[in-house]
Design a protein around this motif. Structure first.
Motif, PDB file in Angstrom:
ATOM      1  N   ASN A  48       1.010  -1.227  -0.036  1.00 36.61           N
ATOM      2  CA  ASN A  48       0.109  -0.004   0.053  1.00 36.61           C
ATOM      3  C   ASN A  48       0.925   1.289   0.043  1.00 36.61           C
ATOM      4  O   ASN A  48       0.498   2.291   0.585  1.00 36.61           O
ATOM      5  CB  ASN A  48      -0.906   0.249   1.270  1.00 36.61           C
ATOM      6  CG  ASN A  48      -2.133  -1.001   1.234  1.00 36.61           C
ATOM      7  OD1 ASN A  48      -2.060  -1.281  -0.044  1.00 36.61           O
ATOM      8  ND2 ASN A  48      -2.960  -0.995   1.918  1.00 36.61           N
ATOM      9  N   ASN A  78       2.035   4.702  -0.959  1.00 39.93           N
ATOM     10  CA  ASN A  78       0.978   5.805  -1.802  1.00 39.93           C
ATOM     11  C   ASN A  78       1.500   6.462  -2.662  1.00 39.93           C
ATOM     12  O   ASN A  78       0.846   6.893  -3.931  1.00 39.93           O
ATOM     13  CB  ASN A  78       0.631   6.736  -0.664  1.00 39.93           C
ATOM     14  CG  ASN A  78      -0.806   7.353  -0.939  1.00 39.93           C
ATOM     15  OD1 ASN A  78      -0.372   8.543  -1.518  1.00 39.93           O
ATOM     16  ND2 ASN A  78      -2.032   7.177  -0.614  1.00 39.93           N
ATOM     17  N   ASP A  79       2.664   6.950  -2.567  1.00 36.18           N
ATOM     18  CA  ASP A  79       3.337   7.856  -3.581  1.00 36.18           C
ATOM     19  C   ASP A  79       5.049   7.621  -3.488  1.00 36.18           C
ATOM     20  O   ASP A  79       5.197   6.755  -2.639  1.00 36.18           O
ATOM     21  CB  ASP A  79       3.146   9.274  -3.434  1.00 36.18           C
ATOM     22  CG  ASP A  79       3.464   9.761  -2.182  1.00 36.18           C
ATOM     23  OD1 ASP A  79       4.698   9.658  -1.624  1.00 36.18           O
ATOM     24  OD2 ASP A  79       3.003  10.658  -1.619  1.00 36.18           O
ATOM     25  N   ASP A 117       7.034   7.186  -0.449  1.00 36.61           N
ATOM     26  CA  ASP A 117       6.859   5.927   0.565  1.00 36.61           C
ATOM     27  C   ASP A 117       7.938   4.793   0.298  1.00 36.61           C
ATOM     28  O   ASP A 117       7.962   3.940   1.292  1.00 36.61           O
ATOM     29  CB  ASP A 117       5.430   5.422   0.242  1.00 36.61           C
ATOM     30  CG  ASP A 117       4.388   6.290   0.809  1.00 36.61           C
ATOM     31  OD1 ASP A 117       4.753   7.221   1.700  1.00 36.61           O
ATOM     32  OD2 ASP A 117       3.359   6.115   0.508  1.00 36.61           O
ATOM     33  N   GLN A 122       4.141  13.977   4.406  1.00 37.75           N
ATOM     34  CA  GLN A 122       2.913  13.792   3.512  1.00 37.75           C
ATOM     35  C   GLN A 122       2.479  15.014   2.920  1.00 37.75           C
ATOM     36  O   GLN A 122       1.182  15.565   3.000  1.00 37.75           O
ATOM     37  CB  GLN A 122       1.697  13.479   4.902  1.00 37.75           C
ATOM     38  CG  GLN A 122       2.176  12.137   5.616  1.00 37.75           C
ATOM     39  CD  GLN A 122       1.641  11.923   6.959  1.00 37.75           C
ATOM     40  OE1 GLN A 122       0.377  11.842   6.856  1.00 37.75           O
ATOM     41  NE2 GLN A 122       2.368  12.400   7.935  1.00 37.75           N
ATOM     42  N   SER A 159       2.073   9.459  -7.549  1.00 34.21           N
ATOM     43  CA  SER A 159       1.254   8.198  -7.343  1.00 34.21           C
ATOM     44  C   SER A 159       2.113   6.867  -7.749  1.00 34.21           C
ATOM     45  O   SER A 159       2.457   6.902  -9.033  1.00 34.21           O
ATOM     46  CB  SER A 159      -0.122   8.072  -7.468  1.00 34.21           C
ATOM     47  OG  SER A 159      -0.612   9.157  -6.777  1.00 34.21           O
ATOM     48  N   TYR A 166     -11.033   5.195   3.538  1.00 36.20           N
ATOM     49  CA  TYR A 166      -9.801   5.036   2.608  1.00 36.20           C
ATOM     50  C   TYR A 166     -10.322   4.139   1.550  1.00 36.20           C
ATOM     51  O   TYR A 166     -10.934   3.335   1.706  1.00 36.20           O
ATOM     52  CB  TYR A 166      -8.868   4.397   3.556  1.00 36.20           C
ATOM     53  CG  TYR A 166      -7.618   3.853   2.580  1.00 36.20           C
ATOM     54  CD1 TYR A 166      -6.727   4.737   2.054  1.00 36.20           C
ATOM     55  CD2 TYR A 166      -7.557   2.448   2.269  1.00 36.20           C
ATOM     56  CE1 TYR A 166      -5.584   4.368   1.195  1.00 36.20           C
ATOM     57  CE2 TYR A 166      -6.335   1.937   1.427  1.00 36.20           C
ATOM     58  CZ  TYR A 166      -5.482   3.140   1.182  1.00 36.20           C
ATOM     59  OH  TYR A 166      -4.402   2.479   0.243  1.00 36.20           O
ATOM     60  N   VAL A 188      -9.085   2.757  -2.685  1.00 36.50           N
ATOM     61  CA  VAL A 188      -8.000   2.887  -3.835  1.00 36.50           C
ATOM     62  C   VAL A 188      -8.395   1.848  -4.869  1.00 36.50           C
ATOM     63  O   VAL A 188      -8.943   0.975  -4.690  1.00 36.50           O
ATOM     64  CB  VAL A 188      -6.806   2.324  -3.382  1.00 36.50           C
ATOM     65  CG1 VAL A 188      -5.677   2.326  -4.715  1.00 36.50           C
ATOM     66  CG2 VAL A 188      -6.175   3.284  -2.397  1.00 36.50           C
ATOM     67  N   ALA A 239      -7.186   7.358  -5.468  1.00 39.36           N
ATOM     68  CA  ALA A 239      -7.302   7.281  -4.068  1.00 39.36           C
ATOM     69  C   ALA A 239      -7.907   8.215  -3.301  1.00 39.36           C
ATOM     70  O   ALA A 239      -7.641   9.466  -3.764  1.00 39.36           O
ATOM     71  CB  ALA A 239      -5.665   6.850  -3.842  1.00 39.36           C
TER      72      ALA A 239
END
Length: 765
Positions: free
Chosen positions: A64, A66-67, A70, A83, A126, A177, A179, A201
């Motif tokens: 998971n 996210n971008d 991460d 973030q 992303s 949440y 996605v 997302a």
């Protein structure tokens, strides 16, 4: 199948310092050869004499991520995820970008399909439908060009191929949440194919703000990508077009309610109450909390086989629009609101020849060019009475309002705010050329060397109008201009690298390397030279010009060892490094005035990074990465906020923890018709923060996060998985700043809490 793959770690976590990945079923484990392209040619990660971590697209999806930031979580020696759309906190071996303006280059470079992703506001994209990510540590300017003095993140999307397939996944969890991720690959004929993929997302806020009771931290984003491949016996043409729209929130701050900075602020303004605990927010956010960007990227790669060599052309273009707003002071008062409104475009072209011969001598050589244009407006807001009270107290010992501080003729602005704005443009061009030669001296000894020439030219303009407030250019910039002030500078350098390799047997490699890193000089966005604080209506072509800083230089040394053990069932990579980092471009103490950028003296860093990938019995695979960093900074008097500016000498790099670690245990248990899958993920960072001054109130404690995943994967190409991320609901902050004057020190970026979710998906061949 796509999605939660059998033995995901097997294809996923590898490192060349750090080792390959396990890709076969657990009942017959061997280590699969992992191919990377960081060295401009396809090589096994075990044969690359570099500090490199490789993560597969399947693993990034399962975990998971996210971008692109991460990726930090699973890479030894890399820290500073935040973030937002900024990369000024990302650190590789302690080297990071120390600027949020547009006049300098990032110290860490991000690439997608070899296209440079850019700077704050345009770099964060992303993660979806990816083939792999390669994260390189240490100076990488020789391989990647500009802005890679600390390291480079390079991600590669899945290419269109000749097999028809499709996939779709849904991931849903707490706080709304959600996605959605899918793609389809379509061959058109024997030579041409296309791939379409999309991503969405969203998540609600998770951080309670006591000021108004709202939960902050929400985001909503989507992205689309179209890729094509055309291949003949000699020719390959690969393209991608990607668009992303991101709507998120600016960084969230909590002021530090202790220490000399806070005591001085309360002495001037009276008691300031921050509600909640030191893990909560109490922020007025009077100018909004926004992080929005639109990104368009286009890339074309052409490979042509000339028999003796392969000619490669990489062409790329990126356009972005970015708007950002935050409450920087992290209090219920309007002490500092910050906004940034930016647009820009970037073009690059690289031509490269890579030898195809099998002899003792191999080589590659290239030529590259880039052009970048940026147009950015900044705004700083502060309550007029608060800033008058603070400076009245600081200079005269009594906290009176603006009518007393300025005089009876003072007229408050309609909204009661001093708003200082500035408008800046940057037009940057540069080119480079490089050559690398590798000679296999004997069966076990090889030497490799190269040199790169880099030239950067920058044209920079500054336009700071007088604010409407009677206070004038009082604090944010401290000056105003009557029109646009412009300057142009050029920086260039030759940077060498040398690598010696010894392969005593078929599995082991020992290497030693020296690399010089170079990052061009640039402009401090918010200051003029000489100091213009207190000057108003500065005319163009006068004695003032945009403030410049010199280039950064890093001399880096590495000694690495890679090997495979247990009949091919375990890979190990260990590297020791040392570097001397001179003239670092860093934010200097300014006494509450405009942000200054200066060249620091010298920072020495040394450490060890180690990674292991192994099969454990019939059903488990494991990945372990550990890093240690020791650093010392000297000649940093301009950066020290203590009364004695020599009191910071010998300080360590405060934003980078001494120890970091990551561990992943993957399980795969076959059943009739499918398999039970599971994963345990752990990441750890040692304490950090305190600033150069080592203030105890701004330290961030050590932190560990655990994730659990369990699922079922069918032989019919569908899967379901349940997970708990941040299982123990641990809390930490992304980072901290030691501030001063009317802006208190603060922490930023509260950690996302425990999150429970479910993923389902399927693919079709």
């Amino acid at each position: 199948m796509r999605g939660f793959q059998p033995k995901t770690l097997a294809k996923a976590v590898s490192a060349a310092v750090v080792a390959g990945a396990i890709a076969t079923p657990a009942a017959a484990q061997t280590l699969e050869e992992v191919i990377v392209t960081a060295t401009k040619r396809e090589q096994s990660v075990q044969d690359v004499p570099l500090s490199i971590t490789a993560l597969s697209g399947d693993f990034m999806q399962q975990a998971n991520l996210n971008d692109v930031k991460d990726l930090i979580q699973y890479t030894p020696g890399v820290t500073g995820n935040s973030q937002d759309s900024f990369i000024d906190a990302v650190s590789v071996r302690g080297i990071r970008t120390q600027d949020f303006g547009i006049g300098l280059e990032p110290s860490i470079a991000f690439f997608k399909n070899d296209l440079y992703e850019g700077r704050n506001g345009s770099v964060v994209s992303s993660i979806f439908d990816l083939d792999r990510a390669e994260i390189l540590r240490g100076p990488q300017g020789f391989l990647f060009g500009r802005n890679a003095i600390g390291g480079a993140f390079s991600v590669y999307t899945r290419r269109a191929g000749q097999e028809r397939d499709a996939y779709f996944q849904i991931d849903a969890g707490e706080r709304g949440y959600l996605v959605l991720d899918g793609g389809i690959n379509t061959p058109i004929n024997d030579n041409f194919s296309m791939r379409f993929s999309g991503y969405h997302a969203q998540e609600d806020g998770f951080a309670e703000n006591f000021f108004d009771g709202d939960d902050l931290g929400e985001y909503d984003k989507y992205a689309l990508r179209w890729s094509t491949s055309f291949e003949t016996e000699r020719l390959g043409i690969y393209t991608f077009v990607e668009y992303e729209d991101r709507e998120s929130y600016g960084s969230l701050y909590r002021a530090v309610e202790e220490g000399e900075v806070w005591d001085a602020l309360e002495a001037a303004l009276g008691p300031i109450e921050l509600r909640g605990s030191d893990e909560d927010l109490d922020s007025d956010i009077s100018a909004g909390e926004t992080d929005e960007s639109e990104l368009l990227s286009i890339g074309i790669r052409i490979d042509y086989d000339l028999d003796f060599a392969t000619l490669t052309s990489n062409t790329g273009y990126k356009d972005h629009e970015f708007f950002y707003s935050e409450d920087y002071d992290g209090t219920p008062l309007t002490l500092e609101n910050y906004q940034q409104d930016q647009e820009g475009d970037y073009f690059q072209q690289e031509l490269r020849l890579t030898s195809n011969t099998d002899g003792a001598l191999s080589w590659y050589a290239g030529l590259s060019y880039y052009r970048e244009e940026l147009d950015t407006g900044y705004a700083f807001e502060v309550d007029e009475d608060l800033i008058c009270s603070y400076y009245n107290y600081a200079y005269y010992g009594t906290g009176l309002g603006c009518s007393d501080y300025i005089g009876p003729d003072f007229t408050p602005s309609p909204d009661g705010l001093l708003t200082e704005t500035g408008f800046f443009t940057g037009k940057y061009t540069g080119w480079g050329t490089y050559v690398n030669l590798a000679w296999q001296i004997t069966d076990s000894w090889a030497i490799e060397g190269g040199v790169r020439y880099t030239e950067d030219e920058k044209e920079f303009t500054v336009n700071v109008p007088n604010p409407e407030s009677d206070l004038g250019a009082f604090w944010g910039f401290g000056f105003s201009t009557d029109g646009t002030i412009k300057d142009t500078e050029t920086w260039d350098d030759w940077t060498p690298r040398l690598i010696l390799r010894w392969t005593p047997n078929d599995t082991a490699m020992v290497y030693a390397s020296y690399t010089e890193g170079f990052k061009a000089g640039g402009y401090g966005t918010f200051t003029l030279s000489p100091s213009a604080v207190g000057e108003t209506d500065i005319p163009p072509n006068g004695r003032f010009r945009p403030d410049t800083v010199d280039p950064e230089i890093v001399d880096s040394y590495e000694l690495g060892y890679k090997d495979t053990f247990l009949d091919g069932n375990m890979n190990m990579d260990i590297v020791a490094f040392y570097y001397e980092y001179t003239d670092a471009q860093v934010t200097a103490a300014s006494g509450g005035g405009p942000t200054q950028i200066r060249n620091a003296g010298e920072i020495d860093g040394q450490g060890i990074e180690a990674s292991f990938t192994a099969g454990l019995g019939d059903y488990f695979t494991a990945y372990l990465a550990v890093s240690y960093l020791d650093s010392e900074a000297n000649e940093i008097q301009d950066l020290c906020g203590l009364g004695d500016p020599n009191g910071c000498e010998g300080s360590r790099i405060f934003w980078a923890p001494e120890w970091t670690a990551a561990f992943v245990l993957d399980g795969y248990f076959p059943l009739s018709g499918g398999a039970i899958t599971g994963a345990y993920e752990l990441s750890y960072e040692d304490e950090r923060g305190g600033g150069w001054e080592g203030l105890p109130e701004t330290f961030i404690d050590s932190y560990a996060e655990m994730n659990f995943r369990v699922g079922y994967e069918s032989d019919d190409n569908w899967f379901v998985q349940a997970y708990v991320e941040n299982f123990t609901d641990e809390f930490t902050w992304d980072g901290q700043n030691n501030n001063g004057g009317k802006t208190p020190s603060h922490f930023f970026g509260p950690k996302r809490p425990r999150t429970v979710g479910v993923r389902i998906g399927a693919n079709w061949d």
